[in-house]
Enzyme design. Structure first.
Site, PDB file in Angstrom:
ATOM      1  N   ALA A  27       0.640  -1.147   0.010  1.00  0.00           N
ATOM      2  CA  ALA A  27      -0.004   0.084  -0.037  1.00  0.00           C
ATOM      3  C   ALA A  27       0.952   1.162  -0.081  1.00  0.00           C
ATOM      4  O   ALA A  27       0.602   2.051  -0.700  1.00  0.00           O
ATOM      5  CB  ALA A  27      -0.971   0.062   1.200  1.00  0.00           C
ATOM      6  N   LYS A 108      -6.675 -12.058  -9.284  1.00  0.00           N
ATOM      7  CA  LYS A 108      -5.478 -11.635  -9.386  1.00  0.00           C
ATOM      8  C   LYS A 108      -4.463 -12.055  -8.551  1.00  0.00           C
ATOM      9  O   LYS A 108      -4.374 -11.805  -7.438  1.00  0.00           O
ATOM     10  CB  LYS A 108      -5.358 -10.052  -9.249  1.00  0.00           C
ATOM     11  CG  LYS A 108      -4.038  -9.266  -9.861  1.00  0.00           C
ATOM     12  CD  LYS A 108      -4.192  -7.675  -9.993  1.00  0.00           C
ATOM     13  CE  LYS A 108      -2.717  -7.397 -10.432  1.00  0.00           C
ATOM     14  NZ  LYS A 108      -1.687  -7.511  -9.550  1.00  0.00           N
ATOM     15  N   CYS A 379      14.089   7.483  25.316  1.00  0.00           N
ATOM     16  CA  CYS A 379      15.052   7.171  26.560  1.00  0.00           C
ATOM     17  C   CYS A 379      16.406   7.142  26.185  1.00  0.00           C
ATOM     18  O   CYS A 379      16.808   6.516  25.207  1.00  0.00           O
ATOM     19  CB  CYS A 379      14.659   5.586  27.076  1.00  0.00           C
ATOM     20  SG  CYS A 379      16.082   4.922  27.967  1.00  0.00           S
TER      21      CYS A 379
HETATM   22  N1  LIG Z   1       6.063  -3.365  -1.553  1.00  0.00           N
HETATM   23  C1  LIG Z   1       6.768  -2.788  -2.391  1.00  0.00           C
HETATM   24  O1  LIG Z   1       7.984  -2.404  -2.210  1.00  0.00           O
HETATM   25  C2  LIG Z   1       6.460  -3.153  -3.893  1.00  0.00           C
HETATM   26  C3  LIG Z   1       7.529  -2.928  -4.792  1.00  0.00           C
HETATM   27  C4  LIG Z   1       7.120  -3.038  -6.110  1.00  0.00           C
HETATM   28  C5  LIG Z   1       5.884  -3.655  -6.596  1.00  0.00           C
HETATM   29  N2  LIG Z   1       5.085  -3.968  -5.651  1.00  0.00           N
HETATM   30  C6  LIG Z   1       3.693  -4.394  -5.860  1.00  0.00           C
HETATM   31  O2  LIG Z   1       3.694  -4.792  -7.191  1.00  0.00           O
HETATM   32  C7  LIG Z   1       2.737  -4.094  -7.978  1.00  0.00           C
HETATM   33  C8  LIG Z   1       3.258  -3.815  -9.138  1.00  0.00           C
HETATM   34  O3  LIG Z   1       3.768  -5.026  -9.829  1.00  0.00           O
HETATM   35  P1  LIG Z   1       3.243  -5.877 -11.204  1.00  0.00           P
HETATM   36  O4  LIG Z   1       3.628  -4.902 -12.352  1.00  0.00           O
HETATM   37  O5  LIG Z   1       4.332  -7.068 -11.016  1.00  0.00           O
HETATM   38  O6  LIG Z   1       2.083  -6.385 -10.887  1.00  0.00           O
HETATM   39  P2  LIG Z   1       0.538  -5.510 -11.243  1.00  0.00           P
HETATM   40  O7  LIG Z   1      -0.028  -5.743  -9.943  1.00  0.00           O
HETATM   41  O8  LIG Z   1       0.630  -4.708 -12.118  1.00  0.00           O
HETATM   42  O9  LIG Z   1      -0.112  -6.872 -11.751  1.00  0.00           O
HETATM   43  C9  LIG Z   1       0.298  -7.484 -13.040  1.00  0.00           C
HETATM   44  C10 LIG Z   1       0.914  -8.831 -12.896  1.00  0.00           C
HETATM   45  O10 LIG Z   1      -0.433  -9.388 -12.433  1.00  0.00           O
HETATM   46  C11 LIG Z   1      -0.353 -10.854 -12.750  1.00  0.00           C
HETATM   47  N3  LIG Z   1      -1.662 -11.619 -12.634  1.00  0.00           N
HETATM   48  C12 LIG Z   1      -2.020 -12.056 -11.558  1.00  0.00           C
HETATM   49  N4  LIG Z   1      -3.113 -12.812 -11.906  1.00  0.00           N
HETATM   50  C13 LIG Z   1      -3.660 -12.538 -13.062  1.00  0.00           C
HETATM   51  C14 LIG Z   1      -4.701 -12.785 -14.067  1.00  0.00           C
HETATM   52  N5  LIG Z   1      -5.717 -13.498 -13.465  1.00  0.00           N
HETATM   53  N6  LIG Z   1      -4.719 -12.298 -15.386  1.00  0.00           N
HETATM   54  C15 LIG Z   1      -3.651 -11.682 -15.696  1.00  0.00           C
HETATM   55  N7  LIG Z   1      -2.632 -11.131 -14.989  1.00  0.00           N
HETATM   56  C16 LIG Z   1      -2.547 -11.793 -13.604  1.00  0.00           C
HETATM   57  C17 LIG Z   1       0.458 -10.914 -14.018  1.00  0.00           C
HETATM   58  O11 LIG Z   1       1.880 -11.696 -13.544  1.00  0.00           O
HETATM   59  C18 LIG Z   1       0.891  -9.589 -14.244  1.00  0.00           C
HETATM   60  O12 LIG Z   1       2.404  -9.261 -14.740  1.00  0.00           O
HETATM   61  C19 LIG Z   1       2.295  -2.765  -7.449  1.00  0.00           C
HETATM   62  O13 LIG Z   1       1.085  -2.423  -7.319  1.00  0.00           O
HETATM   63  C20 LIG Z   1       2.712  -3.197  -5.692  1.00  0.00           C
HETATM   64  O14 LIG Z   1       1.467  -3.635  -5.044  1.00  0.00           O
HETATM   65  C21 LIG Z   1       5.125  -3.826  -4.224  1.00  0.00           C
HETATM   66 ZN   LIG Z   2      15.186   2.872  29.091  1.00  0.00          ZN
END
Ligand SMILES: NC(=O)c1ccc[n+]([C@@H]2O[C@H](COP(=O)([O-])OP(=O)(O)OC[C@H]3O[C@@H](n4cnc5c(N)ncnc54)[C@H](O)[C@@H]3O)[C@@H](O)[C@H]2O)c1
Ligand SMILES: [Zn+2]
Length: 622
Positions: A27, A108, A379
């Site tokens: 998030a 997803k 502290c």
């Molecule tokens: N916590 C962190 O530091 C951090 C860092 C980078 C990314 N992220 C997370 O990852 C997300 C972005 O990553 P992303 O681009 O890999 O993923 P995304 O959330 O944009 O989703 C795309 C991916 O969803 C997958 N997918 C899963 N179910 C699917 C379905 N039913 N049909 C089609 N595709 C499906 C596919 O692999 C596709 O590549 C961000 O929104 C964030 O939440 C978190």
């Molecule tokens: Zn202390």
């Protein structure tokens, strides 16, 4: 913050996340990305598939026949509606009546994207255009779900949620608590040798590649989805065997898909629908004040238990003492909590303040009077305060990736075992640990972890950041060590630090003071470690002893694991190969070398070195 700093932070978080070691929750990451998008929508990072960093997987790179993309995200029903309206407009241009435009919704899956070629080969998404061969995961026991193992398809590599909950969640691996199955999965795919926990999960058939065609789905027209979106969302996610972070909606007609096409990062005919978070109002029972490793005293609100997106929440942090004062938090206050997906809950609003508030005057651990530092109570008893010593030890072991030193073990060692210096950790044998009240099985594992840390090379910045000095986290430690060796801390001055880009006067003073106060301990600690020096790597020093070498290592080595030596060689400019061929320029031979490799070296006239000769070859002349 400068815009490039914001992107540096995001890119850093992305690499950590895709290496299975996230440093922020999703998030928070999504929020930073959306903020960055407002300031700099054209930035290249926002207009590409978020890349997997180099060096996580070791398989060969391949070019995808068609790109593997990310998804555009919608956080509201209105955004989904706009997406569908756009699709319908395209359909009408193509002469397809609205009533024939169907959409498909699938869960997803929140894992690692993969592409299967229908013939035993599996690849990562990589940067969308180029992925890496991870077919050996199938040999390790990754199961392909469904009947269609002879068909090429895209899918998600995931861990069975029930298995994860029962056997893995909350355990410590590589010094980190395992919170998300994805991190376990990345470890499984990336490792050369499976650990016990990997093997068990594979045997239980819990490690899976799930083609997107094999998940549950809903099919309907735009009217259906506009009416039923909340039910569809709930049904797909909560009846899924794997962890999800939303649903994916796409149009089914191939003519419409072809016409709409894609950007660099997503298909225009598809959208991911995510929800921001479930909320609940709850009454505060009391506040617990916790002392962290730096002496900050943090308020934690104890709550009437409440269920939020599938978890029972009993506590939430109130950040700092100033928040408690300003928002009037305390017994009887009513607050609204928010939690999106699997994320840690947070206070969204204070509905009704407490009648009286109470801030502690002395440290709940050691009784020392507390001081205000900005918005926080601290502290300043330092190592006289047991909670701080324990927190610092835990942070030290976690940063240096010494497995097993969680809160319980550390508490024993500090409170009963009398351990107060970091360097003492390296001198602990299983026997010594047992004498300090650790059970024999655990003691053996801890000894192994300590020995492994001493044997395996470790980056100097990790060692320095482990001390947990203010203003000297991982990034800043790296910055400093580009200009000095960790063994040369005796010689640096405040002015030297201030002269490095990125450190101001106040930071330089604080870093200098922490380092001078702890010189002895720093030198003690590094005497136990096999340090990789940032200065020796690549452009920073111009010292690239293995530039243009194509290398193979064979056998076992005294100084470190083969894997670690290979990694180090890569950092020193070499390209690592798995077998000796005509292009190989150097073969390093350890104990019990592979006959095939040595024979091939003779055949091709490849240069060979033993371990000692090799180590002196990569030593910079000082
Ligand atoms: N916590 C962190 O530091 C951090 C860092 C980078 C990314 N992220 C997370 O990852 C997300 C972005 O990553 P992303 O681009 O890999 O993923 P995304 O959330 O944009 O989703 C795309 C991916 O969803 C997958 N997918 C899963 N179910 C699917 C379905 N039913 N049909 C089609 N595709 C499906 C596919 O692999 C596709 O590549 C961000 O929104 C964030 O939440 C978190
Ligand atoms: Zn202390």
């Amino acid at each position: 913050m400068e815009i490039e700093d914001i992107f540096a932070e995001i890119e850093n978080a992305n690499s950590a996340y895709r290496s299975g070691q996230p440093i922020m929750d999703d998030a928070e990451y999504d929020q930073k990305v959306e903020q960055a998008r407002e300031i700099a929508p054209e930035h290249p990072f926002l207009n590409q598939v978020e890349p997997e960093p180099e060096g996580v997987f070791s398989g060969e790179k391949i070019r995808h026949k068609t790109p593997m993309l990310s998804t555009k995200k919608a956080y509201s029903v209105e955004e989904v509606q706009a997406f569908m309206a756009n699709v319908i407009a395209v359909a009408q241009e193509l002469g397809i009546p609205e009533s024939e435009v169907l959409f498909k919704a699938t869960p997803k899956l929140d894992g690692l994207s993969g592409r299967y070629d229908g013939a035993g080969h599996l690849y990562t998404r990589g940067n969308g255009t180029e992925g890496q061969d991870i077919s050996d995961a199938l040999a390790k026991g990754l199961v392909i779900e469904g009947e269609h193992t002879a068909m090429a398809c895209d899918g998600e590599i995931v861990v069975d949620e029930a298995y994860f909950r029962e056997h893995l969640e909350g355990q410590t691996f590589a010094g980190r608590e395992l919170k998300h199955p994805r991190n376990f999965m990345v470890g499984f795919i990336a490792c050369d040798e499976m650990g016990e926990h990997h093997r068990m999960a594979a045997e239980a058939k819990a490690m899976r590649f799930v083609p997107y065609s094999e998940t549950g789905k809903f099919l309907g027209d735009a009217g259906f989805f506009m009416e039923k979106l909340p039910e569809v969302f709930h049904d797909l996610r909560y009846h899924c065997r794997y962890r999800t972070d939303g649903i994916v909606i796409e149009v089914t007609d191939p003519r419409i898909k072809a016409h709409m096409g894609a950007t660099n990062s997503f298909h225009r005919w598809q959208i991911a629908y995510k929800q921001k978070g479930e909320t609940a109002e709850v009454v505060v029972q009391s506040i617990t004040w916790q002392v962290g490793r730096t002496g900050r005293v943090t308020p934690v609100l104890e709550l009437d238990p409440v269920n939020l997106s599938g978890a029972t929440i009993r506590r939430v942090t109130a950040h700092n003492a100033a928040t408690v004062k300003k928002d009037k938090l305390g017994e009887g206050a009513v607050i609204r909590l928010i939690r999106s997906g699997e994320v840690i809950p947070a206070i969204e609003a204070v509905i009704q303040p407490a009648e009286t508030i109470h801030l502690p005057e002395s440290c709940p651990c050691c009784g020392n009077p507390l001081q205000w530092d900005g918005e926080t109570l601290v502290c300043d008893a330092g190592l006289q305060c047991q909670d701080q010593v324990e927190g610092a030890m835990e942070h030290f072991c976690q940063t240096l990736e010494i497995d097993g030193f969680g809160p319980k073990v550390v508490e024993k060692l500090v409170s009963e075992g009398g351990i107060s210096r970091y360097s003492e950790i390296f001198t602990l044998s299983a026997h010594a640990l047992e004498q300090r009240g650790i059970s024999s099985g655990v003691a053996k594992n801890l000894e192994k972890a300590i020995e492994k840390r001493k044997r395996t090379p470790v980056d100097d910045w990790r060692a320095l950041a482990a001390f947990g000095f203010r203003h000297l986290g991982r990034g800043d430690a790296k910055r400093l060590l580009r200009h000095t060796r960790i063994g040369g801390m005796n010689f640096i001055s405040e002015a030297f630090i201030a002269g490095i880009e990125g450190f101001g006067g106040i930071t330089a003073k604080s870093i200098y003071e922490s380092i001078s106060l702890n010189l002895d301990e720093i030198n003690q600690v590094i005497s136990h470690l096999h340090i990789i020096h940032t200065m020796d790597q690549g452009q920073a020093s111009g010292f690239v002893p293995l530039e243009n070498e194509k290398m193979v290592f064979t056998g076992t080595f005294q100084s470190a694991d083969r894997k670690a030596l290979e990694k180090q060689a890569e950092q020193l400019g070499a390209k690592i190969q798995s077998a000796v061929n005509a292009s190989t320029t150097l073969l390093v031979i350890g104990d019990k070398p592979g006959a095939k490799k040595t024979k091939a070296a003779v055949e091709f006239g490849t240069q060979t070195l033993n371990e000692t000769a090799y180590l002196s070859r990569i030593q910079p002349d000082e």
